[in-house]
Design an enzyme around this catalytic site. Structure first.
Site, short mmCIF file in Angstrom:
data_model
loop_
_atom_site.label_atom_id
_atom_site.label_comp_id
_atom_site.label_asym_id
_atom_site.label_seq_id
_atom_site.Cartn_x
_atom_site.Cartn_y
_atom_site.Cartn_z
N THR A 19 0.87 -1.17 -0.12
CA THR A 19 -0.10 0.14 0.03
C THR A 19 0.85 1.29 0.09
O THR A 19 0.44 2.06 -0.81
CB THR A 19 -0.97 0.26 1.21
OG1 THR A 19 -0.12 -0.10 2.29
CG2 THR A 19 -1.97 -1.14 0.94
N ARG A 73 -2.17 -0.58 11.29
CA ARG A 73 -2.03 -2.02 11.57
C ARG A 73 -1.33 -2.24 12.92
O ARG A 73 -1.98 -3.18 13.41
CB ARG A 73 -1.39 -2.79 10.42
CG ARG A 73 -1.75 -2.72 9.12
CD ARG A 73 -0.78 -2.99 7.83
NE ARG A 73 0.19 -1.83 7.82
CZ ARG A 73 1.37 -2.06 6.94
NH1 ARG A 73 1.27 -2.75 6.27
NH2 ARG A 73 1.89 -0.92 6.77
N LYS A 75 7.92 3.74 17.41
CA LYS A 75 6.50 4.15 17.54
C LYS A 75 5.59 2.98 17.13
O LYS A 75 4.44 2.99 17.69
CB LYS A 75 6.02 5.51 16.79
CG LYS A 75 6.32 5.25 15.05
CD LYS A 75 5.14 4.72 14.27
CE LYS A 75 5.53 4.60 12.89
NZ LYS A 75 4.30 3.97 12.12
N THR A 122 0.00 6.91 14.55
CA THR A 122 0.01 5.51 14.49
C THR A 122 -0.83 5.01 15.73
O THR A 122 -1.29 3.66 15.64
CB THR A 122 1.45 5.02 14.55
OG1 THR A 122 1.91 5.45 13.47
CG2 THR A 122 1.33 3.47 14.38
#
Length: 332
Positions: free
Chosen positions: A11, A256, A192, A249
């Site tokens: 992606t 994810r 992170k 994130t």
């Protein structure tokens, strides 16, 4: 016309390939998986980026020598576990002094090298040197693919290389800053993801915004301590590739790592969580290296160590997170 080869058809690589091609760059996508290339070239779409259409002028190849030949920039966008193998395969075909951009985020467990350092290492084995720039920041592919406003950092001690990347990648919706702290920029992009796992676990356990904010803030403190101990600049971790990337994130459902953490917090095993997410969970890959770096540089990283204990099955998730609350009181 600037010619760019993108290694990786995931992606992030495809979102950047579309961005570059739509802004007048000559873009070729390389993948080791011919089926991916066939799908992209015939449908002009990526299955995990709904609503995005790829420019018809984009090119595709499974020949890495072809991808490396005659390019102004080589963009490494493969997942972190495959950066070394891809760099090794490409190295014999990469010209001396090539400008390379890495967007993969991680630290290799065995060597504790960042992704840019891995690329340089494989090139050195082939007797070559390149100008390697890390491009990192709070950048979900799903939003970049839709031309939503985004800011990112091109990091290199070579100011001219960073500025060249800044010029090529900047668009009306994609603003690129530069800095000279490549290691700090890459460290932020890797660690992170581990903090995002912790936030996800907390959310999966039913904890709220207070816990989320505490983990993000204290997670950034851990990241900053480690980075400073490794010779990085403190201001890097207050910027886009530090706090900025940490925020996006740890708060976005595009993440994810956040998603995987939530599944683990709800009782799923690590393997079950990875399967359900369906894409590479970089925080799981980065965790062993983050723990080793903390030990090597004698830096206290209790959130990272709590995630390690949970994923290794040493502590139940709720017990591990509550143990963070019970640590000895101290000055912030």
């Amino acid at each position: 016309m600037t010619k760019i080869a993108v290694f990786g058809a995931g992606t992030w690589g495809i979102a950047l390939a579309r961005l570059l091609a739509a802004n007048g760059r000559d873009v070729t996508v390389w993948s080791a998986i011919p089926a991916e290339l066939k799908s992209l070239s015939t449908t002009h779409r990526h299955p995990n980026l709904p609503g995005m259409e790829l420019p018809a002028a984009m090119h595709y190849t499974a020949d890495i020598a072809e991808a490396c030949t005659g390019r102004d920039i080589l963009l490494f966008a493969v997942p972190s576990p495959f950066v070394r193998a891809t760099a090794k395969k490409a190295a014999p075909h990469i010209p001396e002094g090539q400008l390379i951009v890495d967007v993969a985020k991680g630290v290799e467990d065995k060597t504790l090298m960042t992704m840019s350092e891995i690329i340089e290492d494989e090139l050195a084995k082939a007797g070559r040197k390149a100008r390697v720039v890390a491009l990192s920041g709070p950048t979900h592919a799903e939003e970049v693919a839709r031309d939503m406003p985004t800011a990112i950092v091109a990091a290199s001690a070579d100011e001219d290389a960073a500025k060249a990347v800044q010029k090529v990648f900047t668009t009306p919706t994609f603003r690129v800053y530069t800095n000279d702290d490549r290691r700090g920029t890459e460290l932020g992009g890797a660690v992170k993801n581990v903090i995002a796992l912790a936030v996800g676990i907390a959310l999966g356990l039913g904890y709220g915004d207070n816990a989320k904010a505490a983990l993000i803030t204290r997670g950034n403190a851990e990241l900053s301590r480690l980075g400073i101990a490794m010779g990085c600049k403190a201001e890097t971790f207050a910027g886009l590739s530090g706090m900025g990337d940490l925020i996006v994130t740890c708060t976005s459902m595009h993440s994810r790592n956040l998603h995987a953490g939530m599944l683990i917090g709800r009782g799923k095993s690590v393997e079950e969580a990875k399967t359900e997410v369906g894409q590479v969970v970089e925080g799981i890959n980065a965790l062993p290296a983050a723990c080793r770096l903390a030990k090597q540089y004698k830096v206290e990283m209790p959130i990272v160590q709590a995630v390690e204990a949970i994923l290794d099955g040493k502590l139940e998730a709720r017990s591990a997170l509550m143990a963070l609350m019970g640590r000895s009181l101290k000055r912030e």
